[in-house]
Structure formats: structure tokens, C-alpha cells
Design a protein around this motif. Structure first.
Motif, short mmCIF file in Angstrom:
data_model
loop_
_atom_site.label_atom_id
_atom_site.label_comp_id
_atom_site.label_asym_id
_atom_site.label_seq_id
_atom_site.Cartn_x
_atom_site.Cartn_y
_atom_site.Cartn_z
N LYS A 69 7.50 7.66 -9.49
CA LYS A 69 7.23 6.66 -8.47
C LYS A 69 5.96 5.91 -8.81
O LYS A 69 5.19 6.31 -9.66
CB LYS A 69 7.13 7.32 -7.09
CG LYS A 69 8.41 8.05 -6.68
CD LYS A 69 8.30 8.65 -5.30
CE LYS A 69 9.61 9.34 -4.90
NZ LYS A 69 9.55 9.93 -3.55
N ALA A 70 5.75 4.80 -8.10
CA ALA A 70 4.61 3.94 -8.41
C ALA A 70 3.29 4.68 -8.26
O ALA A 70 2.38 4.52 -9.09
CB ALA A 70 4.63 2.70 -7.50
N TRP A 71 3.17 5.53 -7.24
CA TRP A 71 1.89 6.21 -7.03
C TRP A 71 1.62 7.24 -8.13
O TRP A 71 0.46 7.54 -8.41
CB TRP A 71 1.83 6.86 -5.65
CG TRP A 71 2.79 7.95 -5.34
CD1 TRP A 71 4.02 7.83 -4.79
CD2 TRP A 71 2.58 9.37 -5.54
NE1 TRP A 71 4.61 9.08 -4.64
CE2 TRP A 71 3.74 10.03 -5.07
CE3 TRP A 71 1.53 10.13 -6.06
CZ2 TRP A 71 3.88 11.41 -5.13
CZ3 TRP A 71 1.67 11.52 -6.11
CH2 TRP A 71 2.83 12.14 -5.65
N THR A 134 7.43 16.33 -9.87
CA THR A 134 7.53 15.28 -10.88
C THR A 134 6.15 14.94 -11.43
O THR A 134 5.96 14.81 -12.65
CB THR A 134 8.17 14.01 -10.28
OG1 THR A 134 9.46 14.33 -9.77
CG2 THR A 134 8.31 12.92 -11.33
N TYR A 135 5.18 14.81 -10.54
CA TYR A 135 3.82 14.49 -11.00
C TYR A 135 3.23 15.65 -11.79
O TYR A 135 2.47 15.41 -12.74
CB TYR A 135 2.92 14.14 -9.82
CG TYR A 135 1.56 13.66 -10.29
CD1 TYR A 135 1.39 12.36 -10.74
CD2 TYR A 135 0.48 14.52 -10.34
CE1 TYR A 135 0.18 11.92 -11.21
CE2 TYR A 135 -0.76 14.10 -10.81
CZ TYR A 135 -0.90 12.79 -11.24
OH TYR A 135 -2.11 12.38 -11.73
N THR A 136 3.55 16.88 -11.41
CA THR A 136 3.06 18.04 -12.16
C THR A 136 3.50 17.95 -13.62
O THR A 136 2.70 18.19 -14.54
CB THR A 136 3.57 19.35 -11.54
OG1 THR A 136 3.13 19.43 -10.18
CG2 THR A 136 3.07 20.56 -12.30
N LEU A 137 4.77 17.60 -13.83
CA LEU A 137 5.28 17.47 -15.19
C LEU A 137 4.58 16.32 -15.92
O LEU A 137 4.16 16.47 -17.08
CB LEU A 137 6.79 17.24 -15.15
CG LEU A 137 7.48 17.01 -16.50
CD1 LEU A 137 7.30 18.21 -17.41
CD2 LEU A 137 8.96 16.71 -16.30
N ILE A 255 -4.34 6.70 -2.27
CA ILE A 255 -3.29 6.06 -3.07
C ILE A 255 -1.91 6.47 -2.59
O ILE A 255 -1.01 5.64 -2.40
CB ILE A 255 -3.48 6.40 -4.56
CG1 ILE A 255 -4.78 5.80 -5.08
CG2 ILE A 255 -2.29 5.89 -5.38
CD1 ILE A 255 -5.16 6.25 -6.47
N GLY A 256 -1.72 7.78 -2.36
CA GLY A 256 -0.43 8.24 -1.87
C GLY A 256 -0.09 7.67 -0.50
O GLY A 256 1.08 7.39 -0.20
N GLY A 257 -1.13 7.48 0.34
CA GLY A 257 -0.90 6.93 1.67
C GLY A 257 -0.33 5.53 1.65
O GLY A 257 0.42 5.13 2.56
N ARG A 258 -0.66 4.75 0.63
CA ARG A 258 -0.12 3.39 0.52
C ARG A 258 1.38 3.40 0.25
O ARG A 258 2.06 2.39 0.44
CB ARG A 258 -0.84 2.63 -0.59
CG ARG A 258 -2.29 2.29 -0.25
CD ARG A 258 -2.95 1.49 -1.36
NE ARG A 258 -4.29 1.08 -0.98
CZ ARG A 258 -4.57 -0.05 -0.33
NH1 ARG A 258 -3.59 -0.86 0.02
NH2 ARG A 258 -5.82 -0.36 -0.02
N TYR A 259 1.89 4.52 -0.23
CA TYR A 259 3.32 4.65 -0.51
C TYR A 259 3.98 5.68 0.42
O TYR A 259 5.04 6.22 0.11
CB TYR A 259 3.52 5.06 -1.98
CG TYR A 259 3.01 4.03 -2.95
CD1 TYR A 259 3.82 2.99 -3.38
CD2 TYR A 259 1.69 4.09 -3.43
CE1 TYR A 259 3.35 2.03 -4.28
CE2 TYR A 259 1.21 3.14 -4.32
CZ TYR A 259 2.04 2.11 -4.74
OH TYR A 259 1.56 1.16 -5.62
N ARG A 260 3.31 5.95 1.55
CA ARG A 260 3.80 6.87 2.57
C ARG A 260 3.99 8.30 2.03
O ARG A 260 4.90 9.02 2.44
CB ARG A 260 5.11 6.35 3.18
CG ARG A 260 4.97 5.02 3.88
CD ARG A 260 6.27 4.56 4.52
NE ARG A 260 6.11 3.29 5.20
CZ ARG A 260 7.10 2.64 5.83
NH1 ARG A 260 8.32 3.19 5.85
NH2 ARG A 260 6.87 1.49 6.43
#
Length: 325
Positions: A69-71, A134-137, A255-260
Motif C-alpha cells: 500500500k501507499a503508506w 506485508t510491511y514486515t516482509l 503517516i498511517g493515519g492519512r491512509y486510515r
């Protein structure tokens, strides 16, 4: 009863155990002949434990759910940029500068990938465990590439050219971080029985983390005991761990908050695989720098404990409002 106690107090038990074992071998003369053998075992065992933790974690991952995802991109960009900024400062500072280890500690706390247990905390806080995984990977992939490039640059060895050091670290770090995912994928597709057995080991990764934490805690204590640095420098290294911890939780949430995905973003950037970070700092940088990620263990668990307490408080309040008078 004992297992419950160990699970609730794994962090302090592991750290105290590692410290006591170090002092046992350091102070008891009868055990002195065993020290070389123990050091050799520890050098091999620590990366194996990290590999096993990642393998058990990635076995739970469905490849079709791995959707970048973008974030994710923004957090990876911050990790890389912050690490490179710290590295540039380290190159600019003389190698014998008083605060060289402080910046090394900050750098390893910034580039270290997300903790394998972060998905569990994220789920308890109400975030997306799949996005976090996903981000962990992705963060493991980033670290596998960045660490071999940056660490020999900031901590050069007189008897080893840059590219030799790069290939040496790459040969150890890249398989350690990426091969568990490839092996988990292979087992899922071609050896489903073994894959199912690994999935049945629900708490194995947690206890492996505890053993690895005890080992690296002992290494961190050894760095402190053998260090000739002033106490003020050691405190500054611990404060560097605090500063990077607070900064990453804050930016991750923003940053994550901008993408909910505020919770997932905060845990992805803030909750680190500190066992891996301590091992990398102790192995490839000045061993004193391992105090930074060693203190990060404490800081991130304080933040996680506060978040879980706040979440439970909100749930209790909601239950009271919904219950009839």
C-alpha cells in the motif's frame, strides 16, 4: 502456572537470565575454560533463532494477502532516508569521536525491520494484521539490502576492503531475512504437512524470541562491562534508543493515519525486531552501539503496554455505556 508466568514476564525474565549467565561465566573461574565454546555456540545459535522466528511468522502469511500500500512506501522511504542521514553523520564524524557510538545506535534502530510479534500487537489494538505483515516482509527486504551497503561504510575494517565486507555481511544478513519467507512459501506449496505442523506451533516463535533475547541481553551487558566509554555516553546511547522509538511510533501513526491505518502504521515503523538489531550492532558495528537497540526493547514495550492499557480502558468504558442501568 509456570508457563503462564513466563509468558506474562518474558521480557524481564529473558533479560535477567541473559545478564546472570554472562556474570556466571565471567566471574566463576571453573567455567572460564568453557567460554570459547559458549561464544562459538552463541555466534551460530543467535541467527538460527532469528531465522526460525521469521519462518514461523511467514508460515502464517497468505501470499495473496500481501498487497503493498501507499503508506508502506512512505515508511520504507523514511527508514532508508533516516538511516542514510545517520550514516552520513557517522562518516563526517571522526572514528574516535566521543559520540560516534550514539549515532551508530540510532542508525541501527532506524534501519532495523519490523518485529515478528508486531502483527499480534496490531491485531489486539484493532489494526490490520495483514497490512502489518506485508510491511514486515518489505522492511526485512530493505534491511537485507541496506545493512550490507551502509555498515561497512560507517565502520570500515583496515584489513577488509568495502566490497569484501559488503559481500560478507550480505551473505549472512540476506539469507537470514529473506530465506525464511521463501522457505515458508515452498513448504506451503510443496510440503503442506510440514507447513501445517509449523502452523500448529502457536507459541513457538514467542519462546524462541525469549531465548534469543536472553542471549543478546548477555552480549549487551558484556559490551557495557568491557566498555571504556564514559557513563554519560552510555546514557546518551540509551536516550538515542528512546528518541528513535518515539519518533518512529509518532511518524508511523501520522503517516498511517492519512491512509486510515493509524495503528498499523505506528506498529510497523515503531515496533522493531530488537533481537536482530542487537545482533547486527554487536556483530558489525562497535559493540557498545548494541546498548541502543537494547534500550529500545524497554522503550517500545512501555509504549505497547500503554497502548494496550488504553485500548482495554476504552473497551471497558464502551461496555459500561452499552450495559443497561
Amino acid at each position: 502456572m509456570l508457563l503462564r508466568f513466563l509468558k506474562d514476564w518474558t521480557l524481564p525474565v529473558a533479560m535477567v537470565t541473559g545478564t546472570l549467565v554472562y556474570f556466571l561465566f565471567a566471574r566463576v573461574a571453573l567455567l572460564a575454560p568453557l567460554k570459547p565454546s559458549v561464544n562459538a555456540v552463541v555466534a551460530v545459535l543467535t541467527p538460527l533463532l532469528i531465522f526460525a522466528q521469521l519462518l514461523l511468522t511467514f508460515c502464517k502469511v497468505e501470499v495473496r494477502d500481501l498487497k503493498p500500500k501507499a503508506w508502506h512506501g512512505w515508511l520504507l522511504l523514511f527508514q532508508l532516508a533516516a538511516c542514510l542521514l545517520a550514516a552520513c553523520l557517522l562518516v563526517w564524524l571522526p572514528m574516535n569521536a566521543v559520540y560516534h557510538e550514539v549515532f551508530e545506535a540510532a542508525m541501527v534502530c532506524l534501519i532495523c525491520p519490523t518485529a515478528t510479534a508486531a502483527a499480534v500487537i496490531t491485531g489486539k489494538l484493532g489494526g490490520s494484521a495483514s497490512s502489518l505483515t506485508t510491511y514486515t516482509l518489505l522492511s526485512n527486504l530493505l534491511a537485507a539490502v541496506a545493512v550490507p551497503l551502509v555498515f561497512p561504510w560507517v565502520e570500515p575494517h583496515a584489513d577488509m576492503p568495502f566490497w569484501t565486507a559488503f559481500l560478507k555481511i550480505l551473505g549472512k544478513v540476506f539469507p537470514l531475512l529473506i530465506c525464511p519467507f521463501l522457505l515458508a512459501w515452498f513448504l506451503r506449496l510443496w510440503v503442506p504437512r510440514v507447513h501445517a505442523w509449523l502452523l500448529s506451533l502457536h507459541d513457538a516463535a514467542f519462546y524462541l524470541w525469549g531465548v534469543a533475547l536472553a542471549i543478546v541481553s548477555g552480549q549487551t551487558v558484556r559490551s557495557l562491562v568491557n566498555s571504556e566509554a564514559p557513563a554519560s555516553v552510555e546514557w546518551l546511547i540509551a536516550l538515542a534508543g528512546l528518541a528513535t522509538c518515539c519518533l518512529q511510533f509518532y511518524l508511523g501513526k501520522r503517516i498511517g493515519g492519512r491512509y486510515r491505518e493509524r495503528i498499523s502504521g505506528g506498529q510497523a515503523l515503531g515496533q522493531k525486531n530488537t533481537v536482530l538489531a542487537i545482533w547486527m550492532a554487536y556483530t558489525y558495528l562497535n559493540p557498545l552501539a548494541s546498548v541502543g537497540p537494547g534500550s529500545y526493547v524497554l522503550w517500545q514495550n512501555i509504549i505497547n503496554s500503554w497502548q494496550l492499557w488504553k485500548k482495554r480502558k476504552q473497551e471497558t468504558r464502551a461496555d459500561r455505556q452499552e450495559s443497561p442501568c
